[in-house]
Scaffold this motif. Structure first.
Motif, PDB file in Angstrom:
ATOM      1  N   VAL A 178       0.638  -1.152   5.878  1.00  0.00           N
ATOM      2  CA  VAL A 178       0.041  -0.109   6.382  1.00  0.00           C
ATOM      3  C   VAL A 178       0.316   1.277   5.390  1.00  0.00           C
ATOM      4  CG1 VAL A 178      -1.273   0.978   7.847  1.00  0.00           C
ATOM      5  CG2 VAL A 178      -1.285  -1.752   7.697  1.00  0.00           C
ATOM      6  N   THR A 179      -0.942   1.708   5.028  1.00  0.00           N
ATOM      7  CA  THR A 179      -0.307   2.720   4.263  1.00  0.00           C
ATOM      8  C   THR A 179      -0.841   3.792   5.507  1.00  0.00           C
ATOM      9  OG1 THR A 179      -0.279   2.339   2.811  1.00  0.00           O
ATOM     10  CG2 THR A 179      -0.314   5.294   2.811  1.00  0.00           C
ATOM     11  N   ALA A 180      -0.169   4.280   6.312  1.00  0.00           N
ATOM     12  CA  ALA A 180      -1.316   5.700   7.350  1.00  0.00           C
ATOM     13  C   ALA A 180      -1.337   6.671   6.793  1.00  0.00           C
ATOM     14  CB  ALA A 180      -0.340   5.746   8.518  1.00  0.00           C
ATOM     15  N   ILE A 181      -2.484   7.910   7.113  1.00  0.00           N
ATOM     16  CA  ILE A 181      -2.627   8.423   6.182  1.00  0.00           C
ATOM     17  C   ILE A 181      -3.497  10.288   7.758  1.00  0.00           C
ATOM     18  CG2 ILE A 181      -4.723  10.267   5.279  1.00  0.00           C
ATOM     19  CD1 ILE A 181      -4.456   7.835   3.243  1.00  0.00           C
ATOM     20  N   SER A 182      -2.903  11.080   8.136  1.00  0.00           N
ATOM     21  CA  SER A 182      -2.678  12.093   9.226  1.00  0.00           C
ATOM     22  C   SER A 182      -2.193  13.224   8.784  1.00  0.00           C
ATOM     23  CB  SER A 182      -1.918  11.347  10.304  1.00  0.00           C
ATOM     24  OG  SER A 182      -2.190  12.234  11.750  1.00  0.00           O
ATOM     25  N   GLN A 198       4.328   3.338   5.421  1.00  0.00           N
ATOM     26  CA  GLN A 198       3.658   4.411   5.355  1.00  0.00           C
ATOM     27  C   GLN A 198       3.025   5.186   5.636  1.00  0.00           C
ATOM     28  OE1 GLN A 198       2.557   4.029   1.146  1.00  0.00           O
ATOM     29  NE2 GLN A 198       3.441   6.179  -0.316  1.00  0.00           N
ATOM     30  N   CYS A 199       3.944   6.806   5.596  1.00  0.00           N
ATOM     31  CA  CYS A 199       2.853   7.695   6.168  1.00  0.00           C
ATOM     32  C   CYS A 199       2.575   8.281   5.087  1.00  0.00           C
ATOM     33  CB  CYS A 199       3.223   8.291   7.126  1.00  0.00           C
ATOM     34  SG  CYS A 199       3.457   7.068   8.789  1.00  0.00           S
ATOM     35  N   ILE A 200       1.695   9.127   5.053  1.00  0.00           N
ATOM     36  CA  ILE A 200       0.514  10.467   3.839  1.00  0.00           C
ATOM     37  C   ILE A 200       0.204  11.090   5.272  1.00  0.00           C
ATOM     38  CG2 ILE A 200      -0.477  10.733   1.790  1.00  0.00           C
ATOM     39  CD1 ILE A 200      -0.257   8.130   1.408  1.00  0.00           C
ATOM     40  N   SER A 201       0.370  12.181   4.607  1.00  0.00           N
ATOM     41  CA  SER A 201      -0.100  13.685   5.223  1.00  0.00           C
ATOM     42  C   SER A 201      -1.785  14.028   4.248  1.00  0.00           C
ATOM     43  CB  SER A 201       0.718  15.251   4.977  1.00  0.00           C
ATOM     44  OG  SER A 201       0.323  16.500   4.920  1.00  0.00           O
TER      45      SER A 201
END
Length: 332
Positions: A178-182, A198-201
């Motif tokens: 899962v790639t979280a976009i927030s 992974q987290c992406i701004s």
């Protein structure tokens, strides 16, 4: 059942649009063949729009707010439900065409009522609520269209919200990367704890103008709509799916047919409110079983009572929400 009880009722008349706590009798509610004593409800974005009048949610007035409810049957004219049964209901016209779950007692049609699955408590069912059901329906529809973990990462937009945070947990539990976009970078550590690899701004995202950009994700659950959804169509890998379930970022879609024809991607609409009962019951069983989130206690941000609904609505609409807000409805 008492003669009267508390309910959060939404009106729009000569005195203006308002949501307020009132004393109500069961005879004043929408028709139904089962009455439940509501233990818990929840606060969804749709509830905040309805409760404040900032979105056209209710199709008739007045109605009690709350699109979710979980509680215990106290009266039943249907053979499938008996006094004492624990049940839940989400969507299904609540706080839209009929009275909703912000009421100590609720009369509903048995056609939409789901027995509480074994392994879930009433409070847990409302941590999930419409948000968890929507996330699960998105995955169910993607998998029905061929999505699988070996295809690659699933992007989840609006990841710190109710649907997004539950999706991070459910999808990672189901074996997906899962790639979280927030837009909330201070919540990245929390999203990693829920299962995001992974987290992406959101503030650092750049969508190329080309109708086909470099493919980044195998699929996506989009809670935002607008430019976010438009950009996602350009970066999904061949045969991937986008499950669209939100439109806070806008209702427009600026794309071309190229991703759908050349890459064979699919855009799936997620209508959790009107989901057929057969699928609804199956998904609640899975949410109590193999798709049960592992971190419900971390996703439940707080539990409030009916007196604090207005503050919760304002918090959610201002973008200050994180995870899920559960509403304790039952009278003490």
């Amino acid at each position: 059942m008492p003669d009267t009880f508390r309910a959060f009722r939404i009106s729009d008349d000569e005195d203006g649009y308002r949501g307020e706590l009132v004393e109500q009798s069961i005879d004043a509610q929408s028709e139904g063949d089962v009455v439940i004593k509501v233990a818990y409800s929840s606060v969804n974005y749709k509830d905040a729009l309805a409760g404040t009048g900032k979105g056209k949610i209710l199709r008739k007035f007045p109605l009690n707010g709350g699109i979710d409810a979980a509680g215990t049957v106290v009266q039943s004219d249907h053979a499938d439900f008996s006094e004492g049964d624990e049940v839940l209901i989400t969507g299904s016209g609540l706080s839209e065409t009929r009275d909703g779950g912000y009421s100590e007692y609720l009369r509903v049609p048995s056609d939409w009522l789901v027995p509480l699955p074994q392994g879930l408590k009433l409070h847990e069912a409302m941590i999930l609520g419409t948000a968890g059901f929507t996330a699960a329906l998105g995955l169910w529809r993607m998998e029905a269209n061929g999505q699988s973990p070996d295809m690659g990462s699933i992007a989840v937009t609006g990841a710190s919200g109710g649907v997004g945070s539950l999706a991070c947990d459910i999808y990672s539990s189901a074996g997906y990367d899962v790639t979280a976009i927030s837009g909330k970078e201070d919540e990245f550590e929390w999203l990693h704890e829920l299962g995001a690899s992974q987290c992406i701004s959101r503030h650092e995202l750049y969508w190329p103008e080309s109708p086909l950009a470099s493919a980044q994700f195998a699929g996506a659950l989009d809670n935002v709509g607008g430019d976010m959804l438009s950009g996602l169509t350009r970066v999904i890998r061949p045969w991937g799916n986008i499950a669209s379930c939100g439109m806070a970022g806008g209702i427009g879609l600026n794309t071309t047919v190229m991703p759908f024809i050349i890459r064979g991607i699919t855009l799936l609409g997620i209508n959790s409110a009107g989901c057929p009962y057969r699928i609804r019951k199956e998904l609640w069983e899975r949410l109590a079983g193999d798709w049960r989130p592992r971190h419900l206690d971390r996703i439940a941000a707080e539990t409030i009572d009916l007196d604090h609904l207005s503050g919760a609505f304002d918090q959610l609409l201002s973008g200050g929400g994180k995870g899920r807000i559960v509403v304790r409805v039952a009278a003490s």
